[in-house]
Design an enzyme around this catalytic site. Sequence first.
Site, mmCIF file in Angstrom:
data_model
loop_
_atom_site.group_PDB
_atom_site.id
_atom_site.type_symbol
_atom_site.label_atom_id
_atom_site.label_comp_id
_atom_site.label_asym_id
_atom_site.label_seq_id
_atom_site.Cartn_x
_atom_site.Cartn_y
_atom_site.Cartn_z
ATOM 1 N N ILE A 1 3.460 10.459 3.709
ATOM 2 C CA ILE A 1 3.667 9.745 4.975
ATOM 3 C C ILE A 1 4.311 8.399 4.673
ATOM 4 C CG2 ILE A 1 1.208 9.001 5.022
ATOM 5 C CD1 ILE A 1 1.759 9.300 8.236
ATOM 6 N N PHE B 1 6.270 1.931 -1.327
ATOM 7 C CA PHE B 1 4.860 2.233 -1.643
ATOM 8 C C PHE B 1 4.452 3.618 -1.150
ATOM 9 C CE2 PHE B 1 4.036 -2.590 -0.824
ATOM 10 C CZ PHE B 1 4.587 -2.926 -2.047
ATOM 11 N N ILE B 2 5.339 4.578 -1.160
ATOM 12 C CA ILE B 2 5.013 5.876 -0.571
ATOM 13 C C ILE B 2 4.364 6.809 -1.607
ATOM 14 C CG2 ILE B 2 5.913 7.843 0.766
ATOM 15 C CD1 ILE B 2 6.033 4.905 2.076
ATOM 16 N N THR B 3 3.098 7.091 -1.369
ATOM 17 C CA THR B 3 2.337 7.989 -2.245
ATOM 18 C C THR B 3 2.931 9.394 -2.169
ATOM 19 O OG1 THR B 3 0.364 6.680 -1.831
ATOM 20 C CG2 THR B 3 0.009 8.908 -2.685
ATOM 21 N N GLU C 1 -7.909 8.861 8.603
ATOM 22 C CA GLU C 1 -7.266 8.286 7.425
ATOM 23 C C GLU C 1 -8.171 7.247 6.748
ATOM 24 O OE1 GLU C 1 -3.357 6.773 8.066
ATOM 25 O OE2 GLU C 1 -3.341 5.662 6.178
ATOM 26 N N GLN D 1 -33.020 -10.753 -17.405
ATOM 27 C CA GLN D 1 -33.310 -10.794 -15.969
ATOM 28 C C GLN D 1 -32.059 -11.025 -15.108
ATOM 29 O OE1 GLN D 1 -35.512 -14.027 -14.064
ATOM 30 N NE2 GLN D 1 -37.010 -12.507 -13.380
ATOM 31 N N GLY E 1 -18.930 -6.261 -21.286
ATOM 32 C CA GLY E 1 -18.315 -7.255 -22.164
ATOM 33 C C GLY E 1 -16.894 -6.839 -22.520
ATOM 34 N N GLY F 1 -4.403 -0.077 5.430
ATOM 35 C CA GLY F 1 -4.816 -1.266 6.192
ATOM 36 C C GLY F 1 -5.664 -2.162 5.311
HETATM 37 C C1 FAD Z 1 -1.216 2.311 -4.220
HETATM 38 C C2 FAD Z 1 -0.645 2.193 -2.832
HETATM 39 C C3 FAD Z 1 -0.333 3.347 -2.120
HETATM 40 C C4 FAD Z 1 0.220 3.255 -0.843
HETATM 41 N N1 FAD Z 1 0.592 4.399 -0.181
HETATM 42 C C5 FAD Z 1 1.252 4.311 1.007
HETATM 43 C C6 FAD Z 1 1.766 5.485 1.654
HETATM 44 O O1 FAD Z 1 1.584 6.621 1.192
HETATM 45 N N2 FAD Z 1 2.472 5.340 2.803
HETATM 46 C C7 FAD Z 1 2.698 4.120 3.373
HETATM 47 O O2 FAD Z 1 3.334 4.055 4.416
HETATM 48 N N3 FAD Z 1 2.221 2.984 2.777
HETATM 49 C C8 FAD Z 1 1.510 3.052 1.620
HETATM 50 N N4 FAD Z 1 1.042 1.904 1.002
HETATM 51 C C9 FAD Z 1 1.324 0.612 1.612
HETATM 52 C C10 FAD Z 1 0.096 -0.091 2.179
HETATM 53 O O3 FAD Z 1 -0.356 0.565 3.335
HETATM 54 C C11 FAD Z 1 0.510 -1.554 2.429
HETATM 55 O O4 FAD Z 1 0.672 -2.142 1.160
HETATM 56 C C12 FAD Z 1 -0.506 -2.318 3.247
HETATM 57 O O5 FAD Z 1 -0.531 -1.848 4.568
HETATM 58 C C13 FAD Z 1 -0.199 -3.835 3.262
HETATM 59 O O6 FAD Z 1 1.120 -4.087 3.585
HETATM 60 P P1 FAD Z 1 1.999 -5.055 2.633
HETATM 61 O O7 FAD Z 1 1.851 -4.587 1.258
HETATM 62 O O8 FAD Z 1 3.373 -5.156 3.202
HETATM 63 O O9 FAD Z 1 1.271 -6.476 2.738
HETATM 64 P P2 FAD Z 1 1.546 -7.584 3.875
HETATM 65 O O10 FAD Z 1 1.481 -6.976 5.202
HETATM 66 O O11 FAD Z 1 2.759 -8.347 3.493
HETATM 67 O O12 FAD Z 1 0.275 -8.520 3.670
HETATM 68 C C14 FAD Z 1 0.180 -9.563 2.683
HETATM 69 C C15 FAD Z 1 -1.177 -10.244 2.851
HETATM 70 O O13 FAD Z 1 -1.261 -10.843 4.162
HETATM 71 C C16 FAD Z 1 -2.433 -10.391 4.815
HETATM 72 N N5 FAD Z 1 -2.181 -10.316 6.240
HETATM 73 C C17 FAD Z 1 -1.259 -9.563 6.900
HETATM 74 N N6 FAD Z 1 -1.325 -9.772 8.216
HETATM 75 C C18 FAD Z 1 -2.333 -10.689 8.401
HETATM 76 C C19 FAD Z 1 -2.905 -11.317 9.554
HETATM 77 N N7 FAD Z 1 -2.448 -11.062 10.772
HETATM 78 N N8 FAD Z 1 -3.921 -12.211 9.366
HETATM 79 C C20 FAD Z 1 -4.381 -12.476 8.111
HETATM 80 N N9 FAD Z 1 -3.878 -11.902 7.004
HETATM 81 C C21 FAD Z 1 -2.883 -11.022 7.145
HETATM 82 C C22 FAD Z 1 -2.684 -9.014 4.216
HETATM 83 O O14 FAD Z 1 -4.048 -8.624 4.408
HETATM 84 C C23 FAD Z 1 -2.353 -9.272 2.763
HETATM 85 O O15 FAD Z 1 -3.445 -9.882 2.131
HETATM 86 C C24 FAD Z 1 0.446 1.978 -0.270
HETATM 87 C C25 FAD Z 1 0.100 0.832 -0.971
HETATM 88 C C26 FAD Z 1 -0.440 0.924 -2.239
HETATM 89 C C27 FAD Z 1 -0.793 -0.332 -2.987
#
Ligand code: FAD
Length: 404
Positions: free
Chosen positions: A146, A179-181, A265, A302, A362, A387
Amino acid sequence: MRQAELAVAPIAGNTAYQREEVGSLSVSDQELDDFRKVFRKFVAREITPHVEEWEHNRAVPRELWRKMGAQGFLCPWLPEEYGGLGVDIRYSLVVINEELIRGDGFGVGVPLHSDVATPYLYSYGTEELKQRLLPKTCTGEAICAIALTEPDAGSDLASLRTKAVRDGDHYIINGSKTFITNGMVADIIIVACKIPDAMPGKSISLIVVEGDTPGLVRSRKLEKMGYHMQDTAELAFQDVRVPASNLLGEKGMGFKYMMEKLARERLEVAVKCQAMAEECFKEGLKYAQVREVFGKPVANHQYNAFKIAEMAIDVEMGRTFLNSLVDGFVRGENINTKVSMAKAFLGEMVNRVAYQALQLHGGYGYMEEYRICRLFRDARSLSIFAGTTEIMKLIIARSLGITV
Ligand SMILES: Cc1cc2nc3c(=O)[nH]c(=O)nc-3n(C[C@H](O)[C@H](O)[C@H](O)COP(=O)(O)OP(=O)(O)OC[C@H]3O[C@@H](n4cnc5c(N)ncnc54)[C@H](O)[C@@H]3O)c2cc1C
């Protein structure tokens, strides 16, 4: 509308399609346990012994998908007419997902295929698409992915820019995803894109792109911190022409469909978080009871005993919460907000437990030959994908009537 606003838009109960996907509810715990035993044996034989090699190769062989398909381990919840077993959703969402983690197959991209991507095809695809593609998702001939995230649109999906323009009986898609799995190997990709002439506020649609379509470029296999055996890819869509009948459901309803699928999901990821936290806890406890420092086991100091007790509380609370949500989902309750709570809580909890479990090891915990090293690394992604924790908190806050 922004993603977070839509994420808390009321969804009428647990809708019909979700009920369909749940499958037979008459299955007993004994039947599930029997299935677990069978799948656990499969993992011990076909996955665990190869993990090191697959991690090194940064790939899981295609053959594994076919073997899983032959045994009915792919999309088993699909009705028999589409090649599935028509069983309870927990067979894959819970049992297969958990057992892959217990057997070190964290990176096998099957849960995303079975419980995240394929359900879109089943719920919103035309009958022709379903008849043609779904049986292949059960045999392992077709791997599903997806593609929502783009380089400039992750959490804020409403700002995605991939475009699909109608041209006669086709759509022509241009854009890029990251980032598409399963991206390097997928045969069926559910792509979120914008159709320019859609109604205002209803701009996102979901379209199926098949893996051999000209113009689909698998630009880059990304090098990640963890989940090494899983492929995570950058994709480019360069004038990709697909039949208009590849549109899932109605034009412009993509966001609504995503919201409808979110519970499943995020539950899938919550199951992963919990199972991984339990593995980390086991590893930390086992090591701390054996390794001696200053004349007694690490666990018997402890400070560490209390730390282990805190880890046990975290894991126990997580398990109780998760089980209640799985039960609620199967009963057809609307768990959307609670599942965001679970994703937020469990995504952070697994990281806390992984950190402390590694700390108890460690220096050995930092060495690849210790299992906790990989668990720690792989756990890090769980508070990010499907998310982030921050987005989950936004959804929860908004469900409480707070304007953020
Ligand atoms: C291993 C892996 C597999 C993945 N697989 C898929 C996949 O199969 N298909 C797919 O479509 N995507 C996939 N993703 C993408 C993933 O869903 C996104 O990385 C994720 O939704 C975050 O988007 P971004 O990386 O663009 O971060 P950004 O949206 O740029 O966010 C950066 C930071 O800002 C924070 N942030 C964003 N908006 C706000 C807000 N309004 N208030 C406060 N903080 C906020 C975020 O929490 C984060 O800490 C994958 C990611 C990874 C790492």
